[in-house]
Design a protein around this motif. Structure first.
Motif, PDB file in Angstrom:
ATOM      1  N   ALA A 103       2.045  10.361  -6.756  1.00  0.00           N
ATOM      2  CA  ALA A 103       1.512   9.294  -7.616  1.00  0.00           C
ATOM      3  C   ALA A 103       0.598   8.371  -6.825  1.00  0.00           C
ATOM      4  O   ALA A 103      -0.466   7.959  -7.318  1.00  0.00           O
ATOM      5  CB  ALA A 103       2.663   8.506  -8.239  1.00  0.00           C
ATOM      6  N   LEU A 104       0.983   8.048  -5.600  1.00  0.00           N
ATOM      7  CA  LEU A 104       0.132   7.177  -4.787  1.00  0.00           C
ATOM      8  C   LEU A 104      -1.153   7.900  -4.414  1.00  0.00           C
ATOM      9  O   LEU A 104      -2.232   7.311  -4.416  1.00  0.00           O
ATOM     10  CB  LEU A 104       0.869   6.732  -3.527  1.00  0.00           C
ATOM     11  N   TRP A 105      -1.061   9.169  -4.081  1.00  0.00           N
ATOM     12  CA  TRP A 105      -2.252   9.948  -3.750  1.00  0.00           C
ATOM     13  C   TRP A 105      -3.255   9.873  -4.906  1.00  0.00           C
ATOM     14  O   TRP A 105      -4.453   9.634  -4.711  1.00  0.00           O
ATOM     15  CB  TRP A 105      -1.855  11.398  -3.501  1.00  0.00           C
ATOM     16  N   GLU A 106      -2.754  10.033  -6.141  1.00  0.00           N
ATOM     17  CA  GLU A 106      -3.622   9.986  -7.316  1.00  0.00           C
ATOM     18  C   GLU A 106      -4.194   8.589  -7.523  1.00  0.00           C
ATOM     19  O   GLU A 106      -5.377   8.422  -7.865  1.00  0.00           O
ATOM     20  CB  GLU A 106      -2.838  10.437  -8.546  1.00  0.00           C
ATOM     21  N   ALA A 107      -3.369   7.554  -7.304  1.00  0.00           N
ATOM     22  CA  ALA A 107      -3.848   6.180  -7.468  1.00  0.00           C
ATOM     23  C   ALA A 107      -4.919   5.844  -6.443  1.00  0.00           C
ATOM     24  O   ALA A 107      -5.902   5.155  -6.736  1.00  0.00           O
ATOM     25  CB  ALA A 107      -2.678   5.202  -7.352  1.00  0.00           C
ATOM     26  N   THR A 108      -4.760   6.348  -5.222  1.00  0.00           N
ATOM     27  CA  THR A 108      -5.744   6.094  -4.174  1.00  0.00           C
ATOM     28  C   THR A 108      -7.061   6.769  -4.503  1.00  0.00           C
ATOM     29  O   THR A 108      -8.136   6.183  -4.350  1.00  0.00           O
ATOM     30  CB  THR A 108      -5.222   6.603  -2.811  1.00  0.00           C
ATOM     31  N   GLU A 109      -6.999   8.006  -4.986  1.00  0.00           N
ATOM     32  CA  GLU A 109      -8.216   8.713  -5.357  1.00  0.00           C
ATOM     33  C   GLU A 109      -8.919   8.018  -6.521  1.00  0.00           C
ATOM     34  O   GLU A 109     -10.147   7.953  -6.569  1.00  0.00           O
ATOM     35  CB  GLU A 109      -7.892  10.155  -5.729  1.00  0.00           C
TER      36      GLU A 109
END
Length: 208
Positions: free
Chosen positions: A31-37
């Motif tokens: 989820a964080l990976w997606e939010a960062t992208e």
């Protein structure tokens, strides 16, 4: 803005292998990976939101033997979360510099230093072609790609040749070089979502 993003997407919790330190960590890596992208097309992966094995081993090593860094200038290269920089500051290093090319990483390092009540300065720059002097250089999990290893190793060897104590924490990444001096080995708890295992055998090496 960056500090707010870090605080909004992490939870302050003790580091598994270094419980003396509280670190802002992502509860859900994907989820964080997606939010960062979603925050922008140029955003690198959020390495700053996790306690990687190499950093945990380095932090444990210097907290168990603070004389390695106490009273000496320390550079935490490719700091990520700032875990190793915080550990160095707790062990008495002065001054401590956390370096990375990711501004979110440096925001995380600043937040983690503040949460642990230590002083760490941050430098956003590629230092690998520089030759500034530090008493100690610490680098956790830096040999994860051929390109990174090819640039980091000459920098670390130049520093060791000038008399710096250069320590590397590595859990057997693919591009770990040979010719290093083994100092300690630990079984480090890690995130299974990131590492596919619960524990990584991780070694602290000295560059000579």
């Amino acid at each position: 803005m960056l500090l707010e993003f870090v605080r909004a997407h992490t939870v302050l919790a003790p580091v598994p292998f270094v419980p003396e330190i509280d670190l802002r960590q992502a509860e859900e890596p994907i989820a964080l990976w997606e939010a960062t992208e979603a925050a922008g097309p140029e955003q690198p992966p959020p390495f700053w939101a996790f306690a990687w094995a190499g950093g945990q081993a380095l932090a444990r090593h210097i907290l168990d033997d603070p004389e390695l860094v106490a009273g000496r200038s320390v550079l935490d290269l490719a700091t990520g979360s700032g875990l190793v920089a915080v550990a160095a500051a707790k062990a008495g290093a002065r001054p401590v510099t956390a370096n990375d090319i990711d501004p979110l990483s440096l925001a995380a390092a600043a937040a983690n230093a503040e949460d642990n009540r230590v002083e760490v300065r941050t430098v956003e720059a590629d230092l690998l072609d520089t030759d500034d002097r530090y008493g100690v250089i610490l680098a956790g999990d830096v040999f994860y790609s051929r390109e990174m290893a090819g640039r980091v190793l000459p920098y670390l060897r130049r520093a060791a040749g000038r008399g710096s104590l250069v320590l590397v924490g590595d859990p057997g990444r693919a591009y770990l070089p040979t010719g290093l001096l083994k100092r300690a080995t630990y079984d480090v708890p890690v995130s299974k979502a990131l590492e596919s295992v619960d524990v990584r055998r991780t070694t602290v090496w000295q560059v000579v």
